[in-house]
Design a protein around this motif. Structure first.
Motif, PDB file in Angstrom:
ATOM      1  N   ASN A   1       0.768  -0.908   0.070  1.00 47.40           N
ATOM      2  CA  ASN A   1      -0.260   0.576   0.145  1.00 47.40           C
ATOM      3  C   ASN A   1       0.795   0.945   0.102  1.00 47.40           C
TER       4      ASN A   1
ATOM      5  N   LYS B   1       0.528   3.945   0.735  1.00 44.29           N
ATOM      6  CA  LYS B   1       0.052   4.932   1.545  1.00 44.29           C
ATOM      7  C   LYS B   1       0.368   4.450   2.454  1.00 44.29           C
ATOM      8  N   SER B   2       0.862   3.111   2.804  1.00 43.64           N
ATOM      9  CA  SER B   2       1.412   3.242   4.449  1.00 43.64           C
ATOM     10  C   SER B   2       3.331   3.094   4.570  1.00 43.64           C
ATOM     11  N   ILE B   3       3.350   3.740   5.471  1.00 49.26           N
ATOM     12  CA  ILE B   3       5.314   4.481   5.607  1.00 49.26           C
ATOM     13  C   ILE B   3       5.391   2.807   5.752  1.00 49.26           C
ATOM     14  N   MET B   4       5.521   2.057   6.492  1.00 45.02           N
ATOM     15  CA  MET B   4       5.766   0.938   6.708  1.00 45.02           C
ATOM     16  C   MET B   4       5.897   0.078   5.471  1.00 45.02           C
ATOM     17  N   GLY B   5       4.976   0.111   4.862  1.00 44.28           N
ATOM     18  CA  GLY B   5       4.538  -0.867   3.902  1.00 44.28           C
ATOM     19  C   GLY B   5       5.127  -0.378   2.380  1.00 44.28           C
TER      20      GLY B   5
END
Lengths: 582, 100
Positions: free
Chosen positions: B49, B51-55
């Motif tokens: 994703n 919009k996911s920093i860790m992603g």
């Protein structure tokens, strides 16, 4: 049990003897609970509130970290804030609350564990560091969901020595100097938060001590020697006695400096050197008088632009400057116009990311580019000038044109105040910082247009040696006592004096006792330093004779390396000043 | 065009020397969050994703890494344009010798 000695890195000098206080990490307990359908919205709300509270907590830490350290360490908190918006964490938790009808903390824990699994599968070391961030934020979130209030674990009932695995920036900010006699941690280096803060508070500290917590129990007597980096566990009576004597010697030394407050900083043969302070906040102004300084040689104004969310108005600034001017009166306060850019930028001033911020848009360059912003500050300083002994200086001048333009804007600002019939000191001295090699080379020319020079050795060293001290691979090249820097200082002094203006120095070098005698020998007129070091520097000046120092200064200029200069300086210090008991 | 749902895809390669480390990843998700459209980043068989920093960090995209971008939503095209620009600008942060 036997006496045992562990060694770490001395982070903050001084000796502490006292009972150990072990700071253990709190273990989180998260249990699943079924939530009735009608309470699901409330549970989601609880989660949303925890996110907000965590964001506030992170921002607070970020702000303090920004104040205490350079850019990069504070940046990780930006990632923490983004994590609070991370759909993989947040949306998934919400989904679990709704579909599994479970409590928010347990739902979050599941989402966190999924993350952990994914990261472990990808199995890369740098990713493991990021997992630490996920856990850190996750832990805070869970605490807020559970309504657990983090108490300050450093609030000791009775004084003791704090032992911890590691102290986070948010931890160190709570240290109370009356209760924490000393600090020792397993992690951390000389530049860690723990080191910086304990030094600032004057608490003896040793960091980087392996197996510290496992080797020691609560309440056992321990000794922390912040100068040598030694931690003594279960000391014998004899050892305690030895360290108590050392403690007393240090106390006597510090005590012996106290009467110096009322004595002038002058050499035995009567040469007067002005010792000034560098300050960042107006609150510090009162201390400056108390320690017997001759004034403020560098009043940094950036805090006004960085701490609030919007740029400060002329009146807000004038009020702050006026406070300092009045407090110090009749002693001088030298305001440096804002040095923004580089690594310090206010939120309002949107500037494109630069490839080389320190070679980019900063300090006087920003000022000349934003004349309205700059003039508001000039107005404010002028307004304050009538209420005390105010001086003004421009940072980072590298061309004559910059200086002339800045002076022209200052003249416009004066004219605008005259028109409004607002009084100010028409004689206010106007100077400039000499902190680029270009300014040094032009100093004969520049000196004709200012009332004083102030050498900023932090930037001057970085620009002269082309080495960033924050970059570990090259920081060994960055030495303010490098012969090249000494020669730049000498040339500036020579040109300043030829034009009849005083030359001061306000970089870190002024706070280094090792450098004091050399700088006096190089004929620097005043030194502006961290307030805490001033008594020690004054002691050095009162111990030396001015006669013959110039020859020594010239001798130092011919040395070939930083090591030679250091050795030379150390010998000078030893020759004149009694041994310092640290 | 109007408020119709769009599906947009494109390919980018990471230009900045240190790759998609913490700070650029953060810039990317902060920017993506301003758009309605969903963003997916694909590297080989890993889909994350956007919009996911860790992603984004999980992609471990180093300099030269090729990423497939997929956006879906009313402003999908604008979102991709913005991402492409950010990547082309090297996340405005080429600083020699810097380690984050």
């Amino acid at each position: 049990m036997m006496e045992r000695s562990l060694s770490g890195i001395g982070a903050s000098q001084g000796v502490a003897i006292g009972p150990a206080r072990l700071i253990a990490e709190r273990v989180l307990v998260v249990k699943p609970r079924t939530i009735p359908l009608k309470n699901i919205p409330a549970e989601l709300e609880r989660f949303a509130r925890a996110i907000e509270q965590t964001a506030v907590a992170i921002k607070k830490i970020q702000l303090k970290a920004n104040k205490l350290t350079a850019t990069h360490q504070a940046e990780i908190f930006e990632v923490h804030l983004s994590l609070l918006q991370d759909p993989m964490l947040v949306d998934r938790t919400r989904e679990y609350i709704r579909t599994q009808r479970i409590n928010a903390d347990y739902a979050l824990l599941q989402a966190l564990q999924e993350y952990q699994k994914l990261f472990n599968e990808l199995g890369d070391e740098t990713l493991q560091d990021r997992l630490v961030d996920v856990k850190d934020v996750g832990k805070r979130l869970i605490e807020f969901i559970q309504g657990y209030k983090r108490t300050n674990p450093f609030k000791f009932q009775t004084p003791g020595i704090l032992l911890a695995h590691n102290l986070t920036p948010s931890d160190t900010i709570h240290l109370d100097r009356n209760k924490v006699l000393g600090v020792a941690t397993e992690l951390g280096g000389i530049g860690s938060h723990t080191a910086i803060l304990t030094r600032a508070l004057g608490i003896p500290a040793v960091v980087g001590v392996p197996r510290l917590l496992a080797s020691c129990s609560e309440n056992e007597t321990i000794i922390v020697n912040g100068a040598s980096g030694e931690v003594v566990l279960r000391p014998k009576q004899k050892t305690i006695h030895r360290y108590t004597l050392k403690q007393q010697a240090i106390a006597r030394f510090e005590h012996s400096l106290r009467p110096l407050v009322d004595l002038p900083a002058q050499t035995r043969d009567g040469k007067r050197i002005h010792l000034l302070c560098n300050i960042e906040l107006p609150e510090e102004a009162a201390d400056v008088k108390a320690i017997g300084a001759d004034g403020i040689g560098l009043f940094r104004t950036e805090y006004l632009f960085l701490s609030k969310n919007k740029l400060p108005s002329e009146m807000t600034q004038a009020t702050e400057y006026l406070k300092a001017a009045k407090t110090l009166k009749p002693l001088p306060v030298t305001f440096r116009t804002f040095d923004l850019g580089g690594d310090k930028l206010p939120a309002d001033l949107v500037v494109e990311r630069e490839d080389n911020p320190f070679l980019g848009y900063r300090a006087i360059r920003v000022s000349l580019d934003k004349p309205r912003l700059f003039k508001a500050q000039l107005h404010a300083i002028l307004r304050a000038s009538i209420h005390g002994n105010v001086r003004l200086m421009f940072p980072m001048i590298s061309t004559l044109q910059e200086l002339l333009e800045a002076k022209e804007l200052l003249e416009e600002a004066r004219e605008e105040l005259r028109k409004k019939k607002i009084p100010f000191d028409e004689q206010m001295p106007v100077g400039m910082m000499v902190e680029t090699p270009a300014a040094v080379m032009l100093s004969d020319e520049l000196a004709r247009h200012v009332d004083f020079f102030s050498i900023g050795t932090n930037d001057l060293t970085q620009y002269a040696l082309a080495a960033d001290r924050g970059n570990l691979q090259v920081s060994h090249i960055y030495n303010q006592l490098d012969p090249s820097v000494l020669r730049l200082i000498a040339l500036t002094v020579k040109n300043g004096h030829a034009a009849g203006i005083p030359v001061g120095l306000c970089g870190n070098l002024a706070s280094d006792p090792l450098a004091t005698i050399l700088l006096i020998g190089l004929e620097v007129d005043d030194l502006s330093m961290a307030p805490s070091i001033l008594p020690e520097i004054k002691n050095i000046i009162r111990s030396i004779s001015w006669r013959g120092l110039r020859a020594l200064g010239r001798q130092a200029l011919r040395l070939n390396s930083y090591e030679e200069v250091r050795h030379f300086a150390a010998q000078l210090l030893e020759q004149w000043v009694e041994e310092i008991p640290y | 065009m109007g408020k119709k749902k769009q599906l947009a895809t494109c390919k980018v390669s990471i230009l900045n020397r240190l790759g998609l480390h913490a700070r650029p990843a953060n810039q990317l998700v902060r920017m993506a969050a301003r758009f309605d459209a969903e963003l997916t980043l694909i590297r080989d068989d890993l889909r994350v994703n956007g919009k996911s920093i860790m992603g984004v960090l999980m992609l471990q995209a180093e300099q030269g890494a090729e990423l497939m971008l997929e956006a879906e939503g009313i402003d999908a095209e604008r979102l991709l344009e913005a991402v492409v620009q950010l990547v082309a600008d090297r996340f405005n942060e080429e600083q020699p010798g810097e380690v984050t």
